[in-house]
Design a protein around this motif. Structure first.
Motif, PDB file in Angstrom:
ATOM      1  N   TYR A 141       0.832  -1.208   0.000  1.00 16.72           N
ATOM      2  CA  TYR A 141       0.000   0.000   0.000  1.00 16.72           C
ATOM      3  C   TYR A 141       0.869   1.261   0.000  1.00 16.72           C
ATOM      4  O   TYR A 141       0.542   2.258  -0.637  1.00 16.72           O
ATOM      5  CB  TYR A 141      -0.931   0.026   1.215  1.00 16.72           C
ATOM      6  N   PRO A 196       0.602   3.676  -3.918  1.00 18.75           N
ATOM      7  CA  PRO A 196      -0.542   4.372  -3.311  1.00 18.75           C
ATOM      8  C   PRO A 196      -1.830   4.259  -4.122  1.00 18.75           C
ATOM      9  O   PRO A 196      -2.916   4.458  -3.578  1.00 18.75           O
ATOM     10  CB  PRO A 196      -0.072   5.820  -3.190  1.00 18.75           C
ATOM     11  N   GLU A 197      -1.728   3.909  -5.397  1.00 17.62           N
ATOM     12  CA  GLU A 197      -2.949   3.736  -6.190  1.00 17.62           C
ATOM     13  C   GLU A 197      -3.812   2.587  -5.657  1.00 17.62           C
ATOM     14  O   GLU A 197      -5.011   2.530  -5.910  1.00 17.62           O
ATOM     15  CB  GLU A 197      -2.629   3.520  -7.678  1.00 17.62           C
ATOM     16  N   THR A 217      -4.544   2.209  -2.565  1.00 16.28           N
ATOM     17  CA  THR A 217      -5.319   2.700  -1.417  1.00 16.28           C
ATOM     18  C   THR A 217      -6.513   3.549  -1.837  1.00 16.28           C
ATOM     19  O   THR A 217      -7.314   3.934  -0.995  1.00 16.28           O
ATOM     20  CB  THR A 217      -4.433   3.518  -0.458  1.00 16.28           C
ATOM     21  N   ASP A 218      -6.635   3.822  -3.125  1.00 15.89           N
ATOM     22  CA  ASP A 218      -7.703   4.694  -3.619  1.00 15.89           C
ATOM     23  C   ASP A 218      -9.033   3.975  -3.813  1.00 15.89           C
ATOM     24  O   ASP A 218      -9.971   4.548  -4.345  1.00 15.89           O
ATOM     25  CB  ASP A 218      -7.281   5.324  -4.965  1.00 15.89           C
ATOM     26  N   HIS A 219      -9.126   2.747  -3.402  1.00 15.73           N
ATOM     27  CA  HIS A 219     -10.310   1.946  -3.659  1.00 15.73           C
ATOM     28  C   HIS A 219     -10.919   1.441  -2.360  1.00 15.73           C
ATOM     29  O   HIS A 219     -10.222   1.244  -1.372  1.00 15.73           O
ATOM     30  CB  HIS A 219      -9.958   0.762  -4.563  1.00 15.73           C
ATOM     31  N   LYS A 276      -9.796  -0.375   2.071  1.00 18.79           N
ATOM     32  CA  LYS A 276     -10.466  -0.185   3.371  1.00 18.79           C
ATOM     33  C   LYS A 276     -11.193  -1.454   3.794  1.00 18.79           C
ATOM     34  O   LYS A 276     -11.180  -1.837   4.969  1.00 18.79           O
ATOM     35  CB  LYS A 276     -11.419   0.994   3.301  1.00 18.79           C
ATOM     36  N   ASN A 315      -7.781  -6.251  -5.393  1.00 18.80           N
ATOM     37  CA  ASN A 315      -7.246  -4.894  -5.520  1.00 18.80           C
ATOM     38  C   ASN A 315      -5.898  -4.917  -6.240  1.00 18.80           C
ATOM     39  O   ASN A 315      -5.665  -4.135  -7.169  1.00 18.80           O
ATOM     40  CB  ASN A 315      -7.103  -4.282  -4.121  1.00 18.80           C
ATOM     41  N   ASN A 329      -5.868  -3.235  -9.819  1.00 24.32           N
ATOM     42  CA  ASN A 329      -5.458  -1.827  -9.736  1.00 24.32           C
ATOM     43  C   ASN A 329      -3.965  -1.564  -9.723  1.00 24.32           C
ATOM     44  O   ASN A 329      -3.550  -0.412  -9.820  1.00 24.32           O
ATOM     45  CB  ASN A 329      -6.103  -1.194  -8.497  1.00 24.32           C
TER      46      ASN A 329
END
Length: 120
Positions: free
Chosen positions: A53, A57-58, A60-62, A66, A114, A118
């Protein structure tokens, strides 16, 4: 998300260390499965996820990131509480082990999806 995952992973590391120390001092290894799961799913898996992560960092955008974080960190303690009772011969809280396991697996499948979708 990366730093948060790494910080919580060291709490699992400390729990695993203290549990291992207790077992060694007491010469009672009945909780070895709990020790192994806390270290592998708590410390190792969350540390590696946190590093990914942080490096990407891309990821963590989804909502998947979370979902992974919360399912993993709600499910693992539930699973460990149930497992403590189960390996001690008391199956009354087995449902916690089952529910926690499903939550951790669901969270990790969110992580897998993810990364596969991603991570560019």
């Amino acid at each position: 998300m990366g730093i948060k995952s790494i910080k919580i992973s060291v709490l699992y590391l400390a729990a695993g260390l203290f549990l291992g120390l207790y077992m060694s001092m007491a010469h009672d290894y009945v909780l070895a499965p709990v020790h192994a799961h806390v270290n592998l799913l708590g410390w190792t898996t969350l540390t590696i996820a946190g590093i990914l992560y942080y490096l990407f960092p891309e990821l963590t955008d989804h909502f998947l990131a979370k979902s992974h974080f919360w399912l993993h960190n709600i499910g693992l303690p539930l699973m460990m509480i149930g497992l403590v009772f189960a390996v001690s011969g008391n199956s009354s809280l087995l449902f916690l082990t089952i529910a926690g396991s499903f939550a951790v697996v669901a969270g990790l499948l969110c992580f897998v999806w993810n990364v596969l979708v991603n991570l560019k």
